[in-house]
Design a protein around this motif. Sequence first.
Motif, mmCIF file in Angstrom:
data_model
loop_
_atom_site.group_PDB
_atom_site.id
_atom_site.type_symbol
_atom_site.label_atom_id
_atom_site.label_comp_id
_atom_site.label_asym_id
_atom_site.label_seq_id
_atom_site.Cartn_x
_atom_site.Cartn_y
_atom_site.Cartn_z
ATOM 1 N N UNK A 56 0.838 -1.210 0.000
ATOM 2 C CA UNK A 56 0.000 0.000 0.000
ATOM 3 C C UNK A 56 0.869 1.253 0.000
ATOM 4 N N UNK A 57 1.970 1.191 0.734
ATOM 5 C CA UNK A 57 2.880 2.341 0.795
ATOM 6 C C UNK A 57 3.519 2.607 -0.565
ATOM 7 N N UNK A 58 4.136 1.585 -1.153
ATOM 8 C CA UNK A 58 4.878 1.802 -2.400
ATOM 9 C C UNK A 58 3.968 1.978 -3.605
ATOM 10 N N UNK A 59 2.818 1.258 -3.614
ATOM 11 C CA UNK A 59 1.929 1.327 -4.782
ATOM 12 C C UNK A 59 1.033 2.559 -4.758
ATOM 13 N N UNK A 60 0.610 2.968 -3.566
ATOM 14 C CA UNK A 60 -0.352 4.073 -3.480
ATOM 15 C C UNK A 60 0.302 5.407 -3.170
#
Length: 421
Positions: free
Chosen positions: A78-82
């Motif tokens: 969620x951190x890297x993709x969003x």
Amino acid sequence: MNSLLRYISSLFSQRNLTLKNFAFFLLVILCIQYMPLEGRTISPIKVVTMAIASLVLLTHLRVSKALGIILLYILYILFTAYIVHGDTFRASTVIYKFLFFLTYVTFYNLVWKQEVLEMDEFITLLKRMIYVLSIVLMLQHIVHFLGIQYFPLLNMYTDLSDRGLSGNSITYEPSTFARVMGVLYYAYLKCNEYKQGHVVTIFQILRGEHRTVSLLFFFSMFTMGSGTAFICLGILSLYFLRGAYMLFAIPIFIGVYYALSYFEVRQFQRASVTIEATMTGDVDEVREADGSASTRIEPVLNTIHNIDLNDVDTWFGHGVDYGKKHRFDKDKDMIETISDYGFIAYLLNLVLVFSCMIEFQSLATIMFFCGVGGTVTNVSYCWGLLMIFTCVRYFHKQKKLELLETENEEDDEETDNIEKE
């Protein structure tokens, strides 16, 4: 929502029966692909099954290694993709990925925490899967002999006539079929090894209770028309190269090798050429040797050649679906997890695999890197294979505990005898 969760919980309240069946169902449905009902890409049946599995996880929640690692992985994705790559974020792709991970946690907890599986039942399941997959392949052969190449009822959607005798059984394609059969038979050998207390020898596999399942396995591997099948057989042959049995096994394998070479079996030749090309590390040679196999080998070789640990994008990826967009690009086509989410995500994948699924010093490790490219992706059969490995690891641990308990009991008896004397 609470009423729905209570309803799902009631469906699986008799855990020794229904949860066991649900665990088996998860394993089977992820290993096969019956295209008339599931389609050729994303299966709605699998999506619904994984959604139900996620609800079962909530209703039978257990703290476990798998749960902790996967929660950490989800937060990182969620951190890297969003946040890091929000401009490429696709909720559908990310949610689909999470469904696989949550389904795995459900399966892991059923096996390790709720202990719903028994070894004899698991061995029976493995045998039945090999039986069914082999029988469907036989039926496909019969239809091929009749000159029919397209027969949806038997999962035949692709013209494989250029391969000679071939078939994909209840899987997507022959190479997938080879991987599934290879892992099923490996698990069958290992669990029987734990059951009888010693290695299943090359002489035992064609006798007694092992004869039928072994004959069906070898029949399928030699007639499915896949070069991958011969690579799987090569890896499995290592199982029998132990102790004194090597003296008998090695001549047998050498004889089989030269027989296949002499009769110029096309798929065996493809596998040999592909292995030789892979050993050179040259992507172009691999592509020339076998275009199909290169789609799985190229990303690994490109990752080895191109990875730059000083590049921020190496650690955090380039965003969702970057790997798909640059597939076959020699400079950018790397292991998909690294391309999309970064090397940190890949390391978390490996932590999950070798903490919960596979014991590192085993043939399963070779199968993992050669069979599924050494990563965890949004491919259903890969997860099915990893669930099988999870069961093998579980039963190995149970066998170790049994041996330890036996040793402790013997030590206690010796102590009692000494005290009496």
